[in-house]
Design an enzyme around this catalytic site. Sequence first.
Site, PDB file in Angstrom:
ATOM      1  CG  ASP A 268      -2.193   0.803   0.971  1.00 15.54           C
ATOM      2  OD1 ASP A 268      -2.216   1.618   0.030  1.00 15.54           O
ATOM      3  OD2 ASP A 268      -3.164   0.615   1.714  1.00 15.54           O
ATOM      4  CD1 TRP A 269       0.797   5.556  -3.722  1.00 17.13           C
ATOM      5  CD2 TRP A 269       0.266   3.389  -3.720  1.00 17.13           C
ATOM      6  NE1 TRP A 269       0.790   5.118  -5.038  1.00 17.13           N
ATOM      7  CE2 TRP A 269       0.475   3.799  -5.065  1.00 17.13           C
ATOM      8  CE3 TRP A 269      -0.060   2.060  -3.490  1.00 17.13           C
ATOM      9  CZ2 TRP A 269       0.351   2.933  -6.153  1.00 17.13           C
ATOM     10  CZ3 TRP A 269      -0.186   1.188  -4.571  1.00 17.13           C
ATOM     11  CH2 TRP A 269       0.023   1.619  -5.872  1.00 17.13           C
TER      12      TRP A 269
END
Length: 753
Positions: A268-269
Site C-alpha cells: 500500500d502507498w
Amino acid sequence: MNLIYTKLKVVAAGCLFAAWLPVMAQKPVYLDAGKPIEERVKDALGRMTLEEKIGMIHAQSKFSSAGVPRLGIPELWATDGPHGIRPEVLWDEWDQAGWTNDSCIAYPALTCLAATWSPEISLLYGKSIGEEARYRKKDILLGPGVNIYRTPLNGRNFEYMGEDPYLSATMVVPYIKGVQENGVAACVKHYALNNQEFNRHTTNVLLTDRALYEIYLPAFKAAVQEGGVWSIMGAYNLYRGEHACQNKRLLKDILRDEWGFDGVVVSDWGGVHNTEQAIHNGMDLEFGSWTDGLFAGTRNAYDNYYLAFPYLKMIKEGKVGTQELDEKVSNVLRLIFRTSMNPHKPFGSLGAPQHGQAARRIAEEGIVLLQNNGGLLPVDLNRAKKIAVIGENAIKMMTVGGGSSSLKVKYEISPLDGLKNRVGAQAEVVYARGYVGDSTGEYNGVKTGQDLEDNRSEDELLAEAVAVARDADYVIFFGGLNKSTHQDCEDSDRKGLELPYAQDRIIRELARVNKNLIVVNISGNAVAMPWIDEAPAIVQGWYLGSEAGTALAAMLVGDVNPSGKLPFTFPVKLEDVGAHKLGEYPGNAEQLRMAANRADTIDATYREDIFVGYRWMDKEKINPLFPFGHGLSYTAFTYGKPSADKKTMSASDTISFTVRVKNIGTREGQEVVQLYISDKKSSLPRPVKELKSFRKISLAPGEEKEVVLTIDKTALSFFDDVKHEWVVEPGRFEALIGSSSRDIRGIVAFELK
C-alpha cells in the site's frame, strides 16, 4: 527486426579482406509470447543488470514502476479502483493531470456488489471495470477489497464485501476472473486485518490463529487458489508487531508457502517501513513510501525508497545476497508477461453504453428493501399526484470523495433526477433540502461542480421539509452518510452509529405529518434507526455509482423487484457489536490514553475472536435491527420441507440438500436461498450457525423451483490452533435453510462419520 553484425572473411580478386555484415539475430525468449511464461521470466532475468533489477521493484512515479527500456520490457501502470478507474494525476503529485478523456463509469461500491449475492453479477462487474482499465492502458487494478466488516464504524467498509468470510470469498473470485480476462491484474486488498481506519498505520492487531484462518483470511485464500489473482496489496496495520507490508508470517509463510501464490505483492502507498524486513519478508513492489527524498522533492526521490538505493547499497556492501532480489524481479516479470506484454489482451473500452447498463444492473440487484410495512412500496403512480423528495443525499454526488476510490465520472444520475426522469408527467415531484451535511464537492482536484451551500438554520430547513411533505401522497427521504471525513471515508472512522446532521429529528417530524414515509439510507455502513417504528418503508441504497438515480427510481416505482440481501448485520446499538462490547476498538484503552502522538503503536486485540457479525449476535442472543442475509421483495416466497440425499456422510463425501421454493405473489422476483451449518457438538466453541452455501434464483408468479445446495467436509471444518490445521470432527450437524440468518425455513439433521 533484431539485427546483429558478424565479421566475415571474403575472398575477392585473389585478396582476403574482412567485412561487417548484418544478419538476423535470434529473438530473445522473453519476447516470444509462444514460450511458457516461466521460461520467458528466466530468460529476461538473466539479461538484466543489478541496477535494472532494483529499478523494477519500486515506484518511479505515483502509479508506475520502471521497466527495462534496453530490453524492451515496459513499465507497469497501476490505477485505483475498485469502483471505477481513477483519473490521471501528475507524475509526482496527487494533483489532477488535467486530461479530458479520463472520465469513467462509476460502478456501485462493493458493499452493494456483495448485497447482490450473485457470482454472475460479480463476473459482470469485474469484466466491465477490467475493460475500462484495459482501455486506459492500466496493468494493475488496485481492487477489490475483501477486509472483513468487524465494526460499523470502519470508514472504509463501503469498499469491502461484508462480514462473512464465505460470502466474501464466493463473490471475490468472479470479480477477479472478469478483470483478468482483460489482461489486467486484479490486486486484492488489504492483506490483512485492515479492519479500521483510525490509527491505521500504527494499529497492531492481535488475534488467535483460529480467528485469522476462519474469519479474516478465507477471501484472500479464495482469491489466490480459486481466482488465480495476479497481485495482492499489503495492508497499513501491523500484525504481531510487524507491519503487514513486511510481515513474514503473512507474506511468506501463509501467502507463498501455504497457498502457493505466484503473483506480485504490492505495498500500500507508504506501507513499507524497513529495507531489511521488506527484502526478506516477501514484499515485491514498493509504492508511495514517505521518504525524506520525496518530501524534499529531489529529482531522485524514488531512489530513496526502501527497496531502491538502500537495497542496492546493502548488496554492494555484501550485507545481503541477490536471491531475494531475483525472486522479486521474477514475480514482477511474470506479472508483466501476463499484462502489459500479453499479446492476446483485448483493447477494452471506456464509458461505453454497455458499461452504464452493467452499473445499473449491479445497482438494481444490490438495493435492499429492509422494511415495507403495509406494502407502501412500490410507489403507485396511478394514485400519486405529488411526491415529496427530502434530503441532501437526493442531490449530492457520491462518486467524488471517500479516499482513493474517488472518481471523475462521465456522468452521475442523482436520486432526485432519476425519480423525476422516471415519473415524468405522471406526478409532481417537489424537493426540499431538509438538512445541510457536506456542501463541499472536491477531492484530489476532482470537482463535482455542485454548489450545495445553504446558510439556512436547521429549524428553517426542517420547517420547509415538513411543509412540502404535509400534503404529499408519498414522502421519500434520501439521507444516511456521505463520503466525507468521519463518515464513509478512507483514513478516518465514524464517530458513532447514529445518523449525522440531525437526520433522526427530520425523519420523525416527516413521519408525524405524513404516514406514507419512505426512508432511503445511502451509506456503505449500518446506521442506528431509532425511528424504525415510525417509518413504514426503509431501503438500503448504498453508493450506486453513475446510475444511482435510475436504479433507485426503478426499484421505488416497481419497475424492478428488489432482491438484494444484507452482507452485514445492522445492530440496534453499538454495544451489540462484539468489538465494542469487549472494549477492543479502536485499541487498548490504556495505550490510547498514554500515546504521545499518532505514531505510537497501539495494540488492538480481537477479543470477540471468531464471533463477528451474526456469529456474535447468535452467541449472545441479541436481536439485530436487521439480520445478515435479510432483504424483502415485492412478492413472497414459500419454502417446502428441505431434505438431504443421505443421512450420514464421510469425510471424503459430499452431501446435497434440496428444497422447493415457490413464488406465491403476483410479480416475478428473485430469492437468495441460504444454507447455514450448525455443529451440535464440538471440542472447541463454534458459532450457532455459519453460512456455507447459497443460490440466487428467479421465479415467475406461481412458479416453483427445486434448489440443490451441496457441501463437503470443508463446510463442517474448523481451524485448530494447537494442531495448526483444519479439523472436521465426526458427530451430529444440522443444515439450516432459509431467507436470512434469522429467517430459517427448514432444518435437516445429518451425521458425519
